[in-house]
Design an enzyme around this catalytic site. Structure first.
Site, PDB file in Angstrom:
ATOM      1  N   SER A 143      -2.054  -2.702  16.539  1.00 38.39           N
ATOM      2  CA  SER A 143      -0.899  -3.485  16.965  1.00 38.39           C
ATOM      3  C   SER A 143       0.052  -3.702  15.786  1.00 38.39           C
ATOM      4  O   SER A 143       0.095  -2.892  14.851  1.00 38.39           O
ATOM      5  CB  SER A 143      -1.415  -4.814  17.534  1.00 38.39           C
ATOM      6  OG  SER A 143      -0.352  -5.573  18.032  1.00 38.39           O
ATOM      7  N   TYR A 157       9.708  -0.955  20.433  1.00 35.99           N
ATOM      8  CA  TYR A 157       8.411  -0.953  19.726  1.00 35.99           C
ATOM      9  C   TYR A 157       7.697  -2.279  19.943  1.00 35.99           C
ATOM     10  O   TYR A 157       6.502  -2.315  20.256  1.00 35.99           O
ATOM     11  CB  TYR A 157       8.689  -0.698  18.249  1.00 35.99           C
ATOM     12  CG  TYR A 157       7.488  -0.746  17.327  1.00 35.99           C
ATOM     13  CD1 TYR A 157       6.670   0.373  17.161  1.00 35.99           C
ATOM     14  CD2 TYR A 157       7.200  -1.883  16.581  1.00 35.99           C
ATOM     15  CE1 TYR A 157       5.591   0.340  16.287  1.00 35.99           C
ATOM     16  CE2 TYR A 157       6.130  -1.918  15.708  1.00 35.99           C
ATOM     17  CZ  TYR A 157       5.324  -0.806  15.563  1.00 35.99           C
ATOM     18  OH  TYR A 157       4.253  -0.845  14.691  1.00 35.99           O
ATOM     19  N   LYS A 161       4.052  -2.974  21.745  1.00 35.35           N
ATOM     20  CA  LYS A 161       2.886  -3.529  21.032  1.00 35.35           C
ATOM     21  C   LYS A 161       2.419  -4.834  21.684  1.00 35.35           C
ATOM     22  O   LYS A 161       1.219  -5.117  21.710  1.00 35.35           O
ATOM     23  CB  LYS A 161       3.216  -3.755  19.554  1.00 35.35           C
ATOM     24  CG  LYS A 161       3.447  -2.462  18.763  1.00 35.35           C
ATOM     25  CD  LYS A 161       2.182  -1.620  18.656  1.00 35.35           C
ATOM     26  CE  LYS A 161       2.361  -0.464  17.679  1.00 35.35           C
ATOM     27  NZ  LYS A 161       1.171   0.391  17.562  1.00 35.35           N
TER      28      LYS A 161
HETATM   29  N1  LIG Z   1       3.293   0.935   8.504  1.00 32.95           N
HETATM   30  C1  LIG Z   1       3.357  -0.335   8.812  1.00 32.95           C
HETATM   31  O1  LIG Z   1       3.872  -1.169   8.044  1.00 32.95           O
HETATM   32  C2  LIG Z   1       2.788  -0.835  10.114  1.00 32.95           C
HETATM   33  C3  LIG Z   1       2.870  -2.200  10.389  1.00 32.95           C
HETATM   34  C4  LIG Z   1       2.333  -2.684  11.579  1.00 32.95           C
HETATM   35  C5  LIG Z   1       1.710  -1.803  12.454  1.00 32.95           C
HETATM   36  N2  LIG Z   1       1.647  -0.473  12.163  1.00 32.95           N
HETATM   37  C6  LIG Z   1       0.950   0.404  13.123  1.00 32.95           C
HETATM   38  O2  LIG Z   1      -0.064   1.111  12.435  1.00 32.95           O
HETATM   39  C7  LIG Z   1      -0.278   2.391  13.072  1.00 32.95           C
HETATM   40  C8  LIG Z   1      -0.176   3.487  12.026  1.00 32.95           C
HETATM   41  O3  LIG Z   1       1.136   3.435  11.489  1.00 32.95           O
HETATM   42  P1  LIG Z   1       1.542   4.231  10.165  1.00 32.95           P
HETATM   43  O4  LIG Z   1       2.560   3.401   9.498  1.00 32.95           O
HETATM   44  O5  LIG Z   1       0.332   4.695   9.458  1.00 32.95           O
HETATM   45  O6  LIG Z   1       2.329   5.480  10.825  1.00 32.95           O
HETATM   46  P2  LIG Z   1       2.664   6.949  10.264  1.00 32.95           P
HETATM   47  O7  LIG Z   1       2.269   7.109   8.853  1.00 32.95           O
HETATM   48  O8  LIG Z   1       4.068   7.208  10.662  1.00 32.95           O
HETATM   49  O9  LIG Z   1       1.690   7.858  11.157  1.00 32.95           O
HETATM   50  C9  LIG Z   1       1.822   7.907  12.542  1.00 32.95           C
HETATM   51  C10 LIG Z   1       0.797   8.878  13.078  1.00 32.95           C
HETATM   52  O10 LIG Z   1       0.891   8.918  14.507  1.00 32.95           O
HETATM   53  C11 LIG Z   1       1.075  10.280  14.918  1.00 32.95           C
HETATM   54  N3  LIG Z   1       1.799  10.264  16.171  1.00 32.95           N
HETATM   55  C12 LIG Z   1       3.030   9.734  16.424  1.00 32.95           C
HETATM   56  N4  LIG Z   1       3.370   9.975  17.705  1.00 32.95           N
HETATM   57  C13 LIG Z   1       2.338  10.634  18.285  1.00 32.95           C
HETATM   58  C14 LIG Z   1       2.078  11.166  19.580  1.00 32.95           C
HETATM   59  N5  LIG Z   1       2.992  11.060  20.556  1.00 32.95           N
HETATM   60  N6  LIG Z   1       0.897  11.790  19.806  1.00 32.95           N
HETATM   61  C15 LIG Z   1      -0.029  11.917  18.826  1.00 32.95           C
HETATM   62  N7  LIG Z   1       0.159  11.437  17.576  1.00 32.95           N
HETATM   63  C16 LIG Z   1       1.323  10.823  17.314  1.00 32.95           C
HETATM   64  C17 LIG Z   1       1.802  10.931  13.735  1.00 32.95           C
HETATM   65  O11 LIG Z   1       1.686  12.323  13.685  1.00 32.95           O
HETATM   66  P3  LIG Z   1       2.725  13.305  14.443  1.00 32.95           P
HETATM   67  O12 LIG Z   1       4.109  12.749  14.202  1.00 32.95           O
HETATM   68  O13 LIG Z   1       2.520  14.654  13.825  1.00 32.95           O
HETATM   69  O14 LIG Z   1       2.346  13.282  15.878  1.00 32.95           O
HETATM   70  C18 LIG Z   1       1.023  10.298  12.588  1.00 32.95           C
HETATM   71  O15 LIG Z   1      -0.240  10.923  12.435  1.00 32.95           O
HETATM   72  C19 LIG Z   1       0.774   2.474  14.182  1.00 32.95           C
HETATM   73  O16 LIG Z   1       0.197   2.093  15.409  1.00 32.95           O
HETATM   74  C20 LIG Z   1       1.821   1.455  13.758  1.00 32.95           C
HETATM   75  O17 LIG Z   1       2.543   0.967  14.857  1.00 32.95           O
HETATM   76  C21 LIG Z   1       2.173   0.035  11.024  1.00 32.95           C
END
Ligand SMILES: NC(=O)c1ccc[n+]([C@@H]2O[C@H](COP(=O)([O-])OP(=O)(O)OC[C@H]3O[C@@H](n4cnc5c(N)ncnc54)[C@H](OP(=O)(O)O)[C@@H]3O)[C@@H](O)[C@H]2O)c1
Length: 238
Positions: A143, A157, A161
């Protein structure tokens, strides 16, 4: 849960938190399948984990695509055995720069919901039945604080979530007698591609590394039996 020999399916496993978590769970002995659309990057991550002596397999696919769901779950189970842990990490922000609700196309809202909400729902429908038959299983919905706070411009978004958090509670309530557990986890702000796309002006040095968060999340997965199913929690350090 002792992760040794357990099958784990992690969506969003090619980058950021998902890739780091895949490595952590594999290090703990899990047999890991990772999903993302970009096959090349996904295979690189799986190969890196295997080169370190652990088990990981790439399952390229789009979690927002209805036609791909059974193929993803089937391929993962064929590679790692029954799925004991399913982490819904794949997520999209929708178009960036993030925009106000009035400037958000309905189609963009629908696309975000497909990936962030309907995708996890579909995969659970496919995987949780077998978990229930085995009498155990864990699902983690990744989330965000945007699920709770109303940050302007985070509309599609945020909505996805918030709905994901409630989906987590509902699955937990409906499957409470099955041994299948559900958690919703806010990982906190991390230095990833998603964060850079959403907030390019942020001080990256002040953000958590996804590897740090993944270590805490992996501990939480191992200890999930002690946490009430349906709980929403944050893994960011105080
Ligand atoms: N980064 C933050 O500060 C933060 C904060 C709060 C929550 N989150 C949550 O944490 C989780 C991980 O985030 P992150 O920041 O690590 O993201 P990230 O580095 O951008 O990685 C996102 C991953 O999801 C894959 N993805 C996206 N759309 C997809 C689809 N339709 N089907 C299959 N794979 C898909 C991407 O690969 P492809 O594009 O190649 O598909 C990638 O492997 C997410 O749920 C995000 O909402 C992140």
């Amino acid at each position: 849960m002792d992760l040794k020999g357990r099958g784990a399916l992690i969506t969003g496993g090619s980058k950021g938190l998902g890739a780091a978590l895949a490595e952590e769970l594999a290090r703990a002995g899990a047999r890991v399948a990772i999903v993302a659309r970009g096959a090349e990057e996904l295979r690189r991550v799986a190969a890196r984990i295997r080169a370190a002596g652990f088990e990981a397999h790439a399952v390229p696919g789009d979690v927002g695509d209805k036609r791909a769901a059974h193929a993803i779950a089937g391929a993962a189970a064929a590679l790692v055995g029954p799925i004991d842990v399913l982490v819904h990490g794949a997520s999209t922000l929708g178009p960036t720069p993030l925009r106000l609700l009035f400037d958000t196309e309905c189609e963009d809202l629908e696309a975000v919901l497909q990936t962030n909400l309907v995708g996890p729902f579909r995969l659970t429908k496919i995987v949780a039945g077998a978990m229930a038959i085995r009498g155990s299983g864990l699902e983690v919905h990744v989330s965000s604080d945007a699920a709770v706070a109303a940050y302007p411009r985070w509309g599609a978004y945020s909505v996805s979530k918030a709905a994901l958090d409630h989906l987590n509670r509902l699955w937990a309530a409906e499957l409470s007698s099955t041994g299948v557990r559900f958690l919703s986890v806010d990982p906190g702000e991390m230095d990833t591609e998603m964060h850079a796309a959403a907030m390019p002006e942020a001080d990256r040095g002040a953000l958590a590394r996804p590897e740090q968060v993944a270590r805490r999340l992996a501990r939480l997965v191992a200890d999930a039996g002690r946490i009430e199913s349906g709980t929403r929690l944050a893994v960011a350090e105080p």
